[in-house]
Motif scaffolding. Structure first.
Motif, short mmCIF file in Angstrom:
data_model
loop_
_atom_site.label_atom_id
_atom_site.label_comp_id
_atom_site.label_asym_id
_atom_site.label_seq_id
_atom_site.Cartn_x
_atom_site.Cartn_y
_atom_site.Cartn_z
N ALA A 128 11.37 -10.29 -6.02
CA ALA A 128 12.66 -10.46 -5.44
C ALA A 128 12.97 -9.63 -4.20
CB ALA A 128 13.76 -10.68 -6.64
N PRO A 129 13.99 -10.52 -3.46
CA PRO A 129 14.59 -9.66 -2.09
C PRO A 129 15.06 -8.17 -2.60
CG PRO A 129 15.43 -11.68 -2.04
CD PRO A 129 14.79 -11.64 -3.37
N ASP A 130 15.56 -8.18 -3.65
CA ASP A 130 16.04 -6.43 -4.02
C ASP A 130 15.19 -5.87 -4.88
OD1 ASP A 130 16.83 -8.13 -5.90
OD2 ASP A 130 18.83 -7.31 -6.32
N GLY A 131 13.97 -6.49 -5.24
CA GLY A 131 12.93 -5.95 -6.20
C GLY A 131 12.04 -4.91 -5.84
N CYS A 132 11.19 -4.70 -6.54
CA CYS A 132 10.04 -3.59 -6.09
C CYS A 132 8.70 -4.15 -6.57
CB CYS A 132 10.52 -2.37 -6.78
SG CYS A 132 10.51 -2.41 -8.57
N VAL A 133 7.76 -3.53 -6.02
CA VAL A 133 6.39 -3.78 -6.34
C VAL A 133 5.89 -2.18 -6.65
CG1 VAL A 133 3.88 -4.33 -5.59
CG2 VAL A 133 6.06 -5.67 -4.72
N LEU A 134 5.37 -2.01 -7.95
CA LEU A 134 4.65 -0.86 -8.38
C LEU A 134 3.09 -1.01 -8.45
CD1 LEU A 134 6.95 -0.19 -11.56
CD2 LEU A 134 7.20 0.45 -8.89
N ILE A 135 2.69 -0.14 -7.66
CA ILE A 135 1.04 -0.25 -7.36
C ILE A 135 0.34 1.30 -7.76
CG2 ILE A 135 -0.63 -0.22 -5.66
CD1 ILE A 135 1.23 -1.80 -3.98
N GLN A 136 -0.68 1.33 -8.32
CA GLN A 136 -1.44 2.39 -8.84
C GLN A 136 -2.52 2.62 -7.89
OE1 GLN A 136 -3.39 2.26 -12.57
NE2 GLN A 136 -3.34 4.41 -13.00
N ARG A 137 -2.70 3.49 -7.44
CA ARG A 137 -3.68 4.15 -6.43
C ARG A 137 -4.60 5.18 -6.99
NH1 ARG A 137 -1.97 7.63 -2.82
NH2 ARG A 137 -3.56 7.20 -1.15
N GLU A 138 -5.85 5.20 -6.32
CA GLU A 138 -6.62 6.42 -6.78
C GLU A 138 -6.33 7.70 -6.40
OE1 GLU A 138 -10.92 3.52 -6.26
OE2 GLU A 138 -10.22 5.06 -4.52
N LEU A 207 5.13 -5.03 3.00
CA LEU A 207 5.64 -4.21 2.18
C LEU A 207 5.89 -2.87 2.68
CD1 LEU A 207 3.38 -5.59 -0.95
CD2 LEU A 207 6.10 -5.64 -0.78
N THR A 208 6.48 -2.16 2.36
CA THR A 208 6.55 -0.59 2.70
C THR A 208 6.87 0.23 1.33
OG1 THR A 208 7.62 1.09 4.25
CG2 THR A 208 9.06 -0.47 3.01
N VAL A 209 6.26 1.55 1.33
CA VAL A 209 6.54 2.45 0.34
C VAL A 209 7.81 3.10 0.36
CG1 VAL A 209 6.29 4.84 -0.28
CG2 VAL A 209 4.30 3.46 0.64
N ALA A 222 6.92 0.06 -4.10
CA ALA A 222 7.14 -0.61 -2.62
C ALA A 222 8.14 -1.43 -2.75
CB ALA A 222 5.84 -0.90 -2.34
N VAL A 223 8.69 -2.02 -1.34
CA VAL A 223 9.67 -2.91 -1.36
C VAL A 223 9.30 -3.73 -0.40
CG1 VAL A 223 11.44 -1.28 -2.70
CG2 VAL A 223 11.18 -1.21 0.16
N PRO A 224 9.83 -4.87 -0.25
CA PRO A 224 9.59 -5.77 0.90
C PRO A 224 10.27 -5.14 2.25
CG PRO A 224 10.46 -7.09 -0.83
CD PRO A 224 10.60 -5.58 -1.29
N LEU A 225 9.50 -5.46 3.38
CA LEU A 225 9.87 -4.77 4.57
C LEU A 225 11.07 -5.38 4.90
CD1 LEU A 225 6.58 -4.72 6.62
CD2 LEU A 225 8.33 -2.65 6.17
N ARG A 226 12.18 -4.88 5.52
CA ARG A 226 13.53 -5.49 6.30
C ARG A 226 13.07 -6.87 6.94
NH1 ARG A 226 18.18 -3.24 6.47
NH2 ARG A 226 17.17 -1.36 6.32
N GLY A 227 13.83 -7.94 6.67
CA GLY A 227 13.47 -9.13 7.12
C GLY A 227 12.44 -9.94 6.58
N GLU A 228 11.82 -9.51 5.50
CA GLU A 228 10.80 -10.20 4.80
C GLU A 228 11.73 -10.94 3.63
OE1 GLU A 228 7.72 -10.91 5.21
OE2 GLU A 228 7.00 -9.44 6.90
#
Length: 229
Positions: A128-138, A207-209, A222-228
């Motif tokens: 969603a535009p005001d949502g988030c993406v959670l990512i697991q890195r090494e 996306l951006t951190v 992470a969240v959508p970049l502004r304008g996405e």
């Protein structure tokens, strides 16, 4: 099996070398608490690569509304209480958005750059535009502190036996899981990413951190970049 991936041990093995029975035994660990620290209670969550529901079930117990996606029918058969979708992640297009999209299990380090781009585009497409993406890195020493092992309090031992370069920036990783009554192995290919490379991959996908959620910086909000969208 996918090229460079294989698994051994009792029960069904998925194309990327994951053993269904093994993952049904693994504890959730701290991940549900990490997710809960970054996603509001009661939110809708799209879990990409849910497997047998190792994190799905604790998230449901916390009141999240979870849609679990996996390409393995044998894995999804173990999921209870969530909406399930059988699909490769990079091909997914549900035509809806979620408060949070979850991409765990180091999937962002897939060896195939085109697949990684597809994974991250799927994340953007469904958040969603005001949502988030959670990512697991090494972790920083994932491929250098080898061999290593950890004895889990529940009574099994996990080892990273090898991480060998195989060209084009790829590593071949071999893991072993030893239980009192059974042993499983998994060999898979991973592409290490520096923090800068990881953030560049996010930006390429739109996306951006927003922030790193853990001291070791392995969990990222992470969240959508502004304008996405």
């Amino acid at each position: 099996m996918r090229a460079g991936h294989q698994g051994t041990g009792p029960g069904a093995i998925t194309p990327d070398g994951c053993a269904v029975e093994l993952y049904a035994r693994l504890p959730a660990g701290p991940e549900p608490d990490i997710i809960a620290s970054a996603v509001p209670a009661g939110a809708s969550v799209l879990e990409l690569g849910s497997g047998v529901g190792r994190m799905t079930h604790p998230l449901l117990a916390r009141g999240y509304r979870v849609t679990a996606v996996d390409e393995s029918p044998e894995m999804l058969e173990r999921v209870r209480g969530a909406r399930t979708v059988l699909s490769p992640i990079e091909d997914l297009d549900l035509g809806e958005t979620f408060d949070a999209v979850l991409l765990a299990s180091f999937l962002v380090h897939t060896g195939d750059t085109r697949v990684r781009r597809g994974l991250l585009r799927t994340c953007l497409r469904h958040v969603a535009p005001d949502g988030c993406v959670l990512i697991q890195r090494e972790g920083e020493d994932y491929h250098t502190k080898v061999p290593r092992e950890r004895v889990d309090p529940s009574g099994f031992t996990v080892r990273i036996v090898a991480s060998d370069p195989v060209g084009d920036g790829l590593r071949s990783v071999r893991a072993e899981y030893e239980f009192p009554d059974a042993t499983w192995t998994q060999t898979f290919r991973a592409r290490p990413l520096t923090e800068e490379q990881f953030e560049e991959a996010l930006a390429e996908a739109g996306l951006t951190v927003d922030r790193y959620l853990t001291d070791d910086r392995t969990w990222v909000r992470a969240v959508p970049l502004r304008g996405e969208p």
